[in-house]
Write a protein that holds these residues in place. Sequence first.
Motif, short mmCIF file in Angstrom:
data_model
loop_
_atom_site.label_atom_id
_atom_site.label_comp_id
_atom_site.label_asym_id
_atom_site.label_seq_id
_atom_site.Cartn_x
_atom_site.Cartn_y
_atom_site.Cartn_z
N GLU A 74 37.67 43.42 39.72
CA GLU A 74 38.25 43.28 38.38
C GLU A 74 37.53 44.19 37.38
O GLU A 74 38.17 44.74 36.46
CB GLU A 74 38.19 41.82 37.94
N ILE B 158 39.01 47.58 37.87
CA ILE B 158 40.35 47.67 37.27
C ILE B 158 40.24 47.91 35.77
O ILE B 158 40.93 48.77 35.21
CB ILE B 158 41.14 46.38 37.56
N ARG C 89 45.58 47.95 39.36
CA ARG C 89 45.62 46.69 40.12
C ARG C 89 45.99 46.93 41.58
O ARG C 89 45.43 46.32 42.49
CB ARG C 89 46.61 45.73 39.47
N TYR D 23 44.46 43.75 43.38
CA TYR D 23 44.30 42.64 42.44
C TYR D 23 45.10 41.41 42.83
O TYR D 23 44.60 40.29 42.79
CB TYR D 23 44.71 43.10 41.03
#
Length: 227
Positions: free
Chosen positions: A196, A199, A213, A218
């Motif tokens: 994360e 990202i 993602r 993700y």
Amino acid sequence: MNDINEKSDTSDNNRARASRLDTATLSDALDRFGIVGQCTGIKPRDAGFRLCGRAWTILYGPPTTPPGTVGDYIDDVPEGSVLVLDNAGREDCTVWGDILTEIAHRRKIAGTVIDGICRDVSLCLSLGYPVFSKGHWMRTGKDRVQVESMQVPVNIGQARVMPGDLLVGDADGVIVIPRVHEERVLAAAEEIEAAESAIRAAARAGMRLDEARREHRYHALQTKVGA
């Protein structure tokens, strides 16, 4: 998430690791392994409260005649522990108040988690002592409940807690990481957090969010293993 009470037990590496993770990330890691550790309906009395530590559990039950006590255990709880009080989700009487808050704070207990309610919230707010519960109300538990047993398995918001399990609490609620699974849960949570972070960094650098993602998988980070 900032380190929480890490100095009180520097020998517990997994506790230190857990203290650096938030409950949302840990929840996704638990989902990956099909482990129920999210304590439903248990919330901080203040959004700034955070806790991390190992469970020291208390189970409450109906009073005998004459009734037993609600809480003469506090001096036996080790520093850095999280007190975990199972009052069966009752909201008609409390099992935690200002005297316990004051002593727990002085003894450097990491916080209190209650399947039920507390009272005397103003003191825990002023001291910054973390209390997580279903709510708060002033009615005493004296003569209404009593300590049934200590250091036994309990239930908090539909999640099972064993003595020594890791608990993490923040503005989103409380997570229980079973001791038997903590190594793989923490490793998965650290992997999720890293993905994360990557990202966010990619999006800040100009990449489309959907592309970032997709690149870091993700939508599968929390997918159950084998699903």
